[in-house]
Enzyme design. Structure first.
Site, PDB file in Angstrom:
ATOM      1  N   LYS A  57       4.627   0.531   9.385  1.00  0.00           N
ATOM      2  CA  LYS A  57       4.701   1.821   8.682  1.00  0.00           C
ATOM      3  C   LYS A  57       4.088   2.936   9.516  1.00  0.00           C
ATOM      4  O   LYS A  57       4.558   4.057   9.481  1.00  0.00           O
ATOM      5  CB  LYS A  57       3.984   1.718   7.334  1.00  0.00           C
ATOM      6  CG  LYS A  57       4.844   1.087   6.263  1.00  0.00           C
ATOM      7  CD  LYS A  57       4.153   1.112   4.919  1.00  0.00           C
ATOM      8  CE  LYS A  57       3.088   0.063   4.842  1.00  0.00           C
ATOM      9  NZ  LYS A  57       2.496  -0.071   3.502  1.00  0.00           N
ATOM     10  N   ARG A  74       5.402 -12.976   9.588  1.00  0.00           N
ATOM     11  CA  ARG A  74       6.088 -11.734   9.263  1.00  0.00           C
ATOM     12  C   ARG A  74       7.430 -11.666   9.974  1.00  0.00           C
ATOM     13  O   ARG A  74       7.653 -12.345  10.967  1.00  0.00           O
ATOM     14  CB  ARG A  74       5.209 -10.524   9.560  1.00  0.00           C
ATOM     15  CG  ARG A  74       4.841 -10.324  11.008  1.00  0.00           C
ATOM     16  CD  ARG A  74       3.685  -9.338  11.154  1.00  0.00           C
ATOM     17  NE  ARG A  74       3.991  -8.015  10.661  1.00  0.00           N
ATOM     18  CZ  ARG A  74       3.300  -7.373   9.712  1.00  0.00           C
ATOM     19  NH1 ARG A  74       2.268  -7.940   9.152  1.00  0.00           N
ATOM     20  NH2 ARG A  74       3.622  -6.171   9.344  1.00  0.00           N
ATOM     21  N   GLU A 122       0.878  -1.163   0.000  1.00  0.00           N
ATOM     22  CA  GLU A 122       0.000   0.000   0.000  1.00  0.00           C
ATOM     23  C   GLU A 122       0.923   1.223   0.000  1.00  0.00           C
ATOM     24  O   GLU A 122       1.818   1.315   0.851  1.00  0.00           O
ATOM     25  CB  GLU A 122      -0.884   0.010   1.256  1.00  0.00           C
ATOM     26  CG  GLU A 122      -1.849   1.160   1.201  1.00  0.00           C
ATOM     27  CD  GLU A 122      -2.750   1.284   2.425  1.00  0.00           C
ATOM     28  OE1 GLU A 122      -2.730   0.420   3.308  1.00  0.00           O
ATOM     29  OE2 GLU A 122      -3.469   2.302   2.461  1.00  0.00           O
TER      30      GLU A 122
END
Ligand code: ATP
Ligand code: MG
Length: 551
Positions: free
Chosen positions: A268, A258, A33
């Site tokens: 982020k 992850r 994104e």
């Protein structure tokens, strides 16, 4: 030298799928994104997706998952492209999810016509409350039984901009009693009167991730859609969307754990907070775990790829020690980086028995572990700089460096002995007076006597002044049950700046040139702050880890 990609469970799945004929080709995608810069966790995902496709002669798309106009920006799009290329991967196609908005809208219309989606007037808060919990079934929306005609008309009016943000949403009509909360009539579309970086003001309704992502994958013909574990519970919804929207190509979602690294924030949102609150100088601050920060610090794509391959791909959550990343940059630079001497905190030494106007050139290898790199010339004369902490007036036992009366070896040069100390008014040592022994020249085969300490130095007349930026972890480790914000764990000593000197042979260094400074570690010429008149070096990593990783 880089390590080879190793085997992992995803490769086994792909292998099986090809063998069984479930698929006859492979397409993966990396779907960021564009709401921030990429970090080392994304690197793991990039490397995984590109190498998986590559191994099976497949393709990988770079797809911007740009369905939330409020947080997204072209600055991020550009930085992401740059970072993926820098890591060494070229996408087969570059796509934007926003290019599929029309098709997504049409698929939503199809769901409405099939009675599988409805417009709901409940507020976000009401929807959340009515969703139920793990032990409680959800409640049906009072708008759930609207007719297809009414829903079609309302959805069209949502698109036309007749309603305000939050006034209405489109929801899937699945099962409010499902044990999987994601299946309890999830929101598919929301209203957001915001300008989109790609589609401008064309749309004021935007698809939610759980609806958009499977459609994006299907439209592109992605075969293996790889995401992180937190989406495991969303997989039934992923499959529902593909099936009920009657997509021709059927992608499948697979999850992996992850990447987490000790004392490193890797979301982020948090990284953006560090930038916005000026805790760091920007997304590319060398202390940031972003790809651009690591690049500026001096990390190489080779080191990051080797790291990602070493940690592998699994389903179980784990935290990787940040020392491992450091290990791989040392490995990568060991044979590549020229070695040289740099004095970070200088103390002047006058060699009183050395002729006043003589300069001699000493020869040394550029990299003693890689003789192919050849040799360099180092000037030596009467005045040199050594490191302040290589001298002590009153040393403790087992201090083998310079102190009054002691003799040490100057790396690549001669033995020197300290005779006198010059102090300023405050009592600080500002100069040492030493004598050298001409017999002891490095490489001369001198075996007369031994000294225990070897220190580095830079010749004063030709010394090139330089700034050194020394880094420690930006975030101190936090106990697992510690609920305080990561902002409270910022290391106040994450950056130390010192002014010193480097050998003249590296005077013309260019941005991103990397060196091993004797005893200090690996350094990179800062691509932004360094100037020909004033070199600025980032310490990439010390030769050995000096930081305690856990409290
Ligand atoms: P963050 O949680 O840091 O904000 P994100 O998951 O929201 O990251 P996206 O831009 O949606 O960021 O991620 C793009 C891809 O990168 C996704 O497929 C995601 O699973 C993957 N990814 C993100 N963070 C990590 C991580 N720490 N380890 C491995 N893959 C990751
Ligand atoms: Mg995300």
């Amino acid at each position: 030298m880089e390590n080879k990609p190793s085997s992992n469970f995803l490769k086994n799945i792909v292998n099986e799928d090809l063998k069984s004929g479930k698929v006859d080709h492979i397409i993966t995608r990396f779907p960021p994104e564009p709401n921030g810069y990429l970090h080392i966790g994304h690197a793991k995902s990039i490397i995984l997706n590109f190498e998986l496709a590559d191994e099976f002669k497949g393709k990988t798309n770079l797809r911007f998952d740009d369905t939330n106009p409020v947080k997204e920006d072209t600055e991020y799009v550009e930085s992401i492209k740059e970072d993926v290329l820098w890591l060494g991967y070229e996408w087969d196609n570059l796509f934007f999810a926003s290019d599929y908005f029309e098709e997504m809208y049409n698929r939503a219309v199809l769901l409405i016509k099939k009675g599988m989606a409805y417009v709901c007037d409940s507020t976000a808060e009401e929807i959340r409350k009515m969703r139920g919990s793990l032990i409680e079934v959800g409640q049906k929306s009072p708008y759930r039984d609207r007719s297809a005609e009414e829903n079609l008309s309302l959805f069209e009016r949502m698109r036309k901009g007749e309603f305000k943000d939050g006034q209405k949403v489109l929801r899937a009509k699945i099962d409010m009693a499902s044990p999987n909360i994601n299946m309890r009539d999830p929101v598919l579309y929301r209203i957001a009167h915001a300008t989109h970086h790609n589609t401008g003001d064309k749309w004021c309704i935007y698809p939610m991730y759980d609806f958009a992502h499977p459609l994006e994958d299907a439209i592109e013909g992605v075969t293996h859609s790889i995401c992180t574990m937190e989406f495991e519970d969303h997989r039934p919804l992923y499959d529902w969307v593909i099936r009920e929207c009657e997509m021709e190509e059927i992608p499948h979602q697979y999850e992996f754990a992850r990447l987490n690294i000790t004392n490193t924030v890797m979301s982020k949102r948090k990284l953006k907070q560090l930038v916005d609150e000026h805790v760091v100088d920007g997304w590319d601050d060398p202390r940031m775990p972003t790809i651009s920060g690591l690049r500026r610090r001096g990390y190489t794509p080779e080191a990051i790829r080797s790291f990602a391959r070493e940690i592998g791909v699994a389903k179980a959550d784990s935290v990787v020690d940040s020392k491992m990343l450091e290990f791989f940059i040392r490995e990568d630079l060991k044979l590549k980086a020229p070695r040289t001497m740099a004095v970070l905190e200088p103390l002047k030494v006058v060699i009183t028995n050395y002729p006043e106007d003589q300069v001699e050139m000493l020869e040394a290898e550029i990299n003693s572990e890689n003789p192919e790199m050849g040799t360099r010339q180092i000037p030596f004369s009467r005045e040199i700089y050594i490191e302040q902490d290589d001298f002590m007036e009153n040393p403790p036992a087992k201090y083998f460096r310079l102190f009054p009366g002691n003799e040490v070896r100057l790396k690549n040069a001669y033995f020197i002995k300290c005779n006198n100390i010059v102090k300023d008014q405050s009592g600080k040592v500002i100069e040492l007076h030493c004598t050298y022994d001409p017999e002891t020249r490095s490489g001369s085969g001198f075996t007369g006597r031994k000294v225990k300490g070897t220190i580095h130095w830079v010749n004063a007349a030709q010394a090139v002044s330089a700034e050194f930026r020394l880094y420690e972890p930006l975030i101190l480790d936090q106990d697992e049950d510690d609920e305080s914000s990561f902002i409270e764990h910022i290391n106040p000593q994450s950056l130390e700046i010192v002014q010193g000197f480097v050998e003249p042979n590296i005077k013309g260094s260019k941005p991103q040139d990397k060196f091993q400074f004797f005893r200090h570690g690996y350094f990179n010429v800062d691509p932004i702050s360094s100037k020909q008149e004033k070199l600025v070096f980032n310490r990439i990593v010390s030769l050995k880890s000096s930081f305690q990783l856990t409290k």
